[in-house]
Design an enzyme around this catalytic site. Structure first.
Site, mmCIF file in Angstrom:
data_model
loop_
_atom_site.group_PDB
_atom_site.id
_atom_site.type_symbol
_atom_site.label_atom_id
_atom_site.label_comp_id
_atom_site.label_asym_id
_atom_site.label_seq_id
_atom_site.Cartn_x
_atom_site.Cartn_y
_atom_site.Cartn_z
ATOM 1 N N GLU A 65 0.816 -1.204 0.000
ATOM 2 C CA GLU A 65 0.000 0.000 0.000
ATOM 3 C C GLU A 65 0.858 1.266 0.000
ATOM 4 O O GLU A 65 0.465 2.285 -0.573
ATOM 5 C CB GLU A 65 -0.937 0.004 1.213
ATOM 6 C CG GLU A 65 -2.016 -1.056 1.186
ATOM 7 C CD GLU A 65 -1.509 -2.439 1.619
ATOM 8 O OE1 GLU A 65 -2.243 -3.418 1.442
ATOM 9 O OE2 GLU A 65 -0.365 -2.524 2.129
ATOM 10 N N GLY A 320 12.797 -4.168 1.710
ATOM 11 C CA GLY A 320 13.068 -3.068 0.802
ATOM 12 C C GLY A 320 14.029 -3.351 -0.333
ATOM 13 O O GLY A 320 14.376 -2.430 -1.086
#
Length: 433
Positions: A65, A320
């Site tokens: 999101e 990440g």
């Protein structure tokens, strides 16, 4: 309904707290976020510095999101340079991603637990004019208090997966009132719009505005980013690399079996395994060793000063790095799809011009699947054997592999623009206050 919901909350807490307490002790998860989710922030400056107007609070649950919220926040900052833009996340991994991706935010906070007194405290601190949840993250107490305070609620990048639709459908009587109370709903696709209306959203408030993740991905790829991960993992550009991204339990074994066969074709092949949940790093490493591969490098070991020196298999067990790792791929498998998990984000690899292979379980990413398959850059496989066969076919024709990957990249670029449309929607509701 809200009264009944709040009556059941203590019961849910009694059931859930022991589980989360054990996870906190064993894994350290939730330690950073629990206090803030209850409204306790050790640094009071987080809220004392929240000046500016208009005041927009956007919420993005986790990593996926956040990638959708990032281009919308960037667009809002361009339009409202003096605005107070607050971004909340629910997970610690989401917060880490937000810190890196969404530099336009005035503040990053954790979304409060849906307890009336906690919600009230956070709304008093942030004082939003508009609250903007992404995808379909709706909490009854929070939405009820927004309505009572005159805060506009505008959903962006809204999606209702088949599983969510079935789940919400069983309690439609509850969600109908909440959905009717939203001021605006920007949905990704016509299917999402139809589903949210069937659950109770008012037709005149629903618009189809596209997927903001296209904007995020199109803007994030760069030669510098590719060079950075190439140096970090010590993988030369052009080396044969199989990237298995966002894998779930049960998929790593299949990927290792496929990789073993790829080594027979080219002994120089390297494997980058990226489990969907980084806390599975130990289990994945054990599985790799059990499969007979001893030459392993874990990215989490870099914190202790270790560097990769030609290790055959890399396990990315930090947050990440997946998006960057896809840039190194020769062939890609995207997980959550050979097992019944509904798939994962196949656009990240495609944004780098990679052909993406995935299993039959892609219910949560139907639109993305259709886009890539129409462009020739997405390939569905039934099982491990077909995954290998389709990879070998692509590797046998490098020009076709490159051409199809580029077609996927162009398809993503052509679908950009949703962030601007969502910013328009938010702006209209700011003006209507």
């Amino acid at each position: 309904m809200i009264f009944l919901y709040n009556l059941l909350l203590p019961l849910a807490a009694l059931v859930g707290l022991p589980y989360y307490a054990v996870r906190m002790v064993l894994t350290g998860k939730y330690r950073k976020s629990l206090g803030p989710k209850l409204g306790f922030y050790p640094d009071s400056k987080v809220f004392s510095g929240l000046g500016g107007s208009p005041r927009i609070w956007m919420h993005a649950v986790s990593v996926g999101e956040v990638t959708a919220a990032a281009p919308v926040m960037a667009e809002l900052r361009t339009r409202y340079p003096r605005a107070c833009l607050v971004l909340s996340t629910s997970t610690e991994t989401g917060r880490e991603m937000a810190d890196r991706l969404v530099t336009e935010a005035t503040a990053h906070i954790y979304y409060p637990l849906d307890l009336p007194f906690v919600v009230a405290r956070m709304l008093r601190r942030v004082r939003p004019d508009v609250f903007v949840p992404t995808e379909t993250e709706l909490w009854p107490n929070f939405l009820t208090q927004c309505r009572a305070r005159g805060v506009q609620v505008v959903l962006v990048n809204g999606r209702i997966s088949p599983r969510s639709f079935r789940r919400y459908g069983r309690t439609r009587f509850f969600w109908k009132g909440l959905l009717e109370g939203l001021d605006g709903l920007g949905m990704i696709s016509e299917t999402d719009a139809r589903r949210v209306q069937e659950l109770g959203a008012l037709r005149e408030k629903v618009q189809v505005l596209g997927n903001a993740k296209y904007d995020s991905l199109a803007s994030r790829t760069s030669d510098d980013l590719r060079a950075e991960i190439s140096r970090k993992l010590d993988i030369r550009p052009g080396s044969p690399v199989f990237v298995a991204g966002s894998t779930h339990e049960g998929e790593e074994a299949a990927c290792l079996a496929v990789y073993r066969r790829l080594l027979e074709v080219d002994p120089e092949f390297q494997l980058i395994l990226v489990p969907r949940h980084i806390e599975r790093g130990d289990a994945v490493a054990d599985l790799v060793r059990q499969a007979g591969f001893k030459d392993i490098f874990r990215v989490s070991e870099m914190g202790g000063g270790r560097r990769r020196k030609g290790n055959r298999i890399v396990i990315v067990d930090v947050i990440g790095e997946l998006f960057k790792a896809y840039s190194l791929a020769t062939v890609v498998y995207c997980g959550g799809s050979l097992v019944p998990r509904g798939g994962q984000n196949i656009l990240e690899a495609a944004a780098w011009g990679k052909v993406v292979l995935y299993g039959p379980s892609m219910e949560d990413f139907e639109g993305e699947k259709a886009l890539l398959e129409e462009a020739g850059a997405g390939i569905s496989v039934a099982d491990e054997e077909e995954l290998l066969a389709r990879m070998l076919s692509l590797l046998a024709d490098p020009e076709q592999l490159k051409r199809r990957g580029e077609q996927g990249r162009l398809a993503i670029a052509a679908n950009a623009g949703a962030a601007r449309r969502y910013a328009d929607l938010i702006g209209r509701h700011l003006a209507a206050r």
